[in-house]
Design an enzyme around this catalytic site. Structure first.
Site, PDB file in Angstrom:
ATOM      1  CE  LYS A  13      -2.131  -1.100   3.858  1.00 40.50           C
ATOM      2  NZ  LYS A  13      -1.583  -2.424   4.233  1.00 40.50           N
ATOM      3  NE  ARG A  86      -4.014  -1.391  10.231  1.00 35.15           N
ATOM      4  CZ  ARG A  86      -3.020  -0.868   9.523  1.00 35.15           C
ATOM      5  NH1 ARG A  86      -3.156   0.295   8.938  1.00 35.15           N
ATOM      6  NH2 ARG A  86      -1.889  -1.519   9.397  1.00 35.15           N
ATOM      7  NE  ARG A 125       8.313  -2.766   6.073  1.00 36.89           N
ATOM      8  CZ  ARG A 125       6.988  -2.592   6.009  1.00 36.89           C
ATOM      9  NH1 ARG A 125       6.438  -2.043   4.950  1.00 36.89           N
ATOM     10  NH2 ARG A 125       6.214  -2.975   6.992  1.00 36.89           N
ATOM     11  NE  ARG A 148       2.637  -5.058  11.119  1.00 36.99           N
ATOM     12  CZ  ARG A 148       3.798  -4.940  10.488  1.00 36.99           C
ATOM     13  NH1 ARG A 148       4.913  -5.400  11.042  1.00 36.99           N
ATOM     14  NH2 ARG A 148       3.873  -4.372   9.313  1.00 36.99           N
TER      15      ARG A 148
HETATM   16  P1  ADP Z   1       1.429  -2.093   7.910  1.00 35.02           P
HETATM   17  O1  ADP Z   1       0.380  -1.871   6.879  1.00 35.02           O
HETATM   18  O2  ADP Z   1       2.740  -2.532   7.321  1.00 35.02           O
HETATM   19  O3  ADP Z   1       0.983  -2.965   9.045  1.00 35.02           O
HETATM   20  P2  ADP Z   1       1.138   0.643   8.929  1.00 35.02           P
HETATM   21  O4  ADP Z   1       2.252   1.606   8.908  1.00 35.02           O
HETATM   22  O5  ADP Z   1      -0.069   0.924   8.109  1.00 35.02           O
HETATM   23  O6  ADP Z   1       1.799  -0.733   8.598  1.00 35.02           O
HETATM   24  O7  ADP Z   1       0.618   0.472  10.442  1.00 35.02           O
HETATM   25  C1  ADP Z   1       1.496   0.164  11.514  1.00 35.02           C
HETATM   26  C2  ADP Z   1       0.709   0.061  12.825  1.00 35.02           C
HETATM   27  O8  ADP Z   1       0.074   1.318  13.105  1.00 35.02           O
HETATM   28  C3  ADP Z   1      -0.439  -0.930  12.859  1.00 35.02           C
HETATM   29  O9  ADP Z   1      -0.016  -2.245  13.137  1.00 35.02           O
HETATM   30  C4  ADP Z   1      -1.315  -0.344  13.970  1.00 35.02           C
HETATM   31  O10 ADP Z   1      -0.761  -0.610  15.250  1.00 35.02           O
HETATM   32  C5  ADP Z   1      -1.191   1.141  13.729  1.00 35.02           C
HETATM   33  N1  ADP Z   1      -2.240   1.635  12.818  1.00 35.02           N
HETATM   34  C6  ADP Z   1      -2.045   2.186  11.572  1.00 35.02           C
HETATM   35  N2  ADP Z   1      -3.208   2.557  11.017  1.00 35.02           N
HETATM   36  C7  ADP Z   1      -4.180   2.220  11.910  1.00 35.02           C
HETATM   37  C8  ADP Z   1      -5.593   2.317  11.910  1.00 35.02           C
HETATM   38  N3  ADP Z   1      -6.260   2.830  10.865  1.00 35.02           N
HETATM   39  N4  ADP Z   1      -6.275   1.872  13.002  1.00 35.02           N
HETATM   40  C9  ADP Z   1      -5.625   1.351  14.056  1.00 35.02           C
HETATM   41  N5  ADP Z   1      -4.295   1.216  14.118  1.00 35.02           N
HETATM   42  C10 ADP Z   1      -3.565   1.639  13.067  1.00 35.02           C
END
Ligand code: ADP
Length: 190
Positions: A13, A86, A125, A148
Site C-alpha cells: 500500500k 482498518r 524490509r 498484525r
Molecule cells: P502495515 O500496513 O505494514 O501494518 P502501517 O504503517 O499501516 O503498517 O501500520 C502500523 C501500525 O500502526 C499498525 O499495526 C497499527 O498498530 C497502527 N495503525 C495504523 N493505522 C491504523 C488504523 N487505521 N487503526 C488502528 N491502528 C492503526
C-alpha cells in the site's frame, strides 16, 4: 478522486501510494506514518500508541479517526487513504467525514496477496533497513507480524465486503511486480 488502498501489512500500500503521489499529485494519508510521527514527537499520545503498535495491535478508533479528521479539516482533495480505515467503525467514520466535507470515495482498491509473500516482504524490509544502517520498525518482527496479520483478518478484512456492497471495491494482483501493480491501479483510476 479519493481512493482507499486495502490489503494486509506488506501488501504494498505504501509503495503504491508514494507512486500515486508522484505521478498524479495525490495526497497520501497514512495513519501508520501519522502514528509513527506521534510516537517520535514523544507526546503522551505518542507514548501510548508506540506500545500498541510495537505489539502489532490496532490503535483505538478514536485516535486514528481524530488524526484523519484533523487532516481532512485542512481541506484539499485527491486523497489516498493508506492503512485507514482498518475497522468497520473507521469506515463509517470516514464516510461521515467525507459527507461533511462534500466529498466521496471513488474506489477501494484491494491489493491481493498471500501470507507467505507478506512474511518474506516484511522480513526483507527489516533486513534491508538493518543493512543500510536505518532504524528497523519495532513491529517488523515475526511475533508482531503474527498479531498484525490476525488483526487484519479479524478487524480489517470485513471491509472488503463493506466496500463491495457499496460498489466501490476493485481488486488488483498485489503479487505482480511494482510497475504492473501501478499500471493496474492507473487503469482503475482512468
Ligand atoms: P502495515 O500496513 O505494514 O501494518 P502501517 O504503517 O499501516 O503498517 O501500520 C502500523 C501500525 O500502526 C499498525 O499495526 C497499527 O498498530 C497502527 N495503525 C495504523 N493505522 C491504523 C488504523 N487505521 N487503526 C488502528 N491502528 C492503526
Amino acid at each position: 478522486m479519493n481512493i482507499i488502498l486495502l490489503g494486509p501489512p506488506g501488501a504494498g500500500k505504501g509503495t503504491q501510494a508514494a507512486r500515486l503521489v508522484e505521478a498524479r499529485g495525490m495526497v497520501q494519508l497514512s495513519t501508520g506514518d501519522m502514528l509513527r510521527e506521534a510516537q517520535a514527537s514523544g507526546t503522551e499520545m505518542g507514548k501510548i500508541v508506540a506500545e500498541v503498535m510495537a505489539k502489532g495491535q490496532l490503535v483505538t478508533d478514536e485516535i486514528v479517526i481524530g488524526l484523519i479528521r484533523e487532516k481532512l479539516a485542512q481541506g484539499g482533495s485527491g486523497f489516498i487513504f493508506d492503512g485507514f480505515p482498518r475497522t468497520l467503525a473507521q469506515a463509517d467514520a470516514l464516510a461521515a467525514l467525507m459527507d461533511e466535507t462534500g466529498q466521496s470515495i471513488h474506489a477501494a482498491i484491494e491489493l491481493q496477496v498471500n501470507d507467505e509473500i507478506l512474511v518474506d516482504r516484511i522480513v526483507g524490509r527489516a533486513e534491508q533497513a538493518r543493512a543500510a544502517g536505518q532504524p528497523v520498525r519495532a513491529d517488523d518482527n515475526a511475533e508482531s507480524l503474527k498479531t498484525r496479520l490476525m488483526a487484519y483478518y479479524k478487524q480489517t478484512s470485513p471491509l472488503i465486503g463493506y466496500y463491495h456492497a457499496k460498489g466501490l471495491l476493485r481488486g488488483v494482483d498485489g503479487l505482480a511486480d511494482i510497475h504492473t501493480v501501478e499500471a493496474q491501479i492507473a487503469a482503475i483510476l482512468d
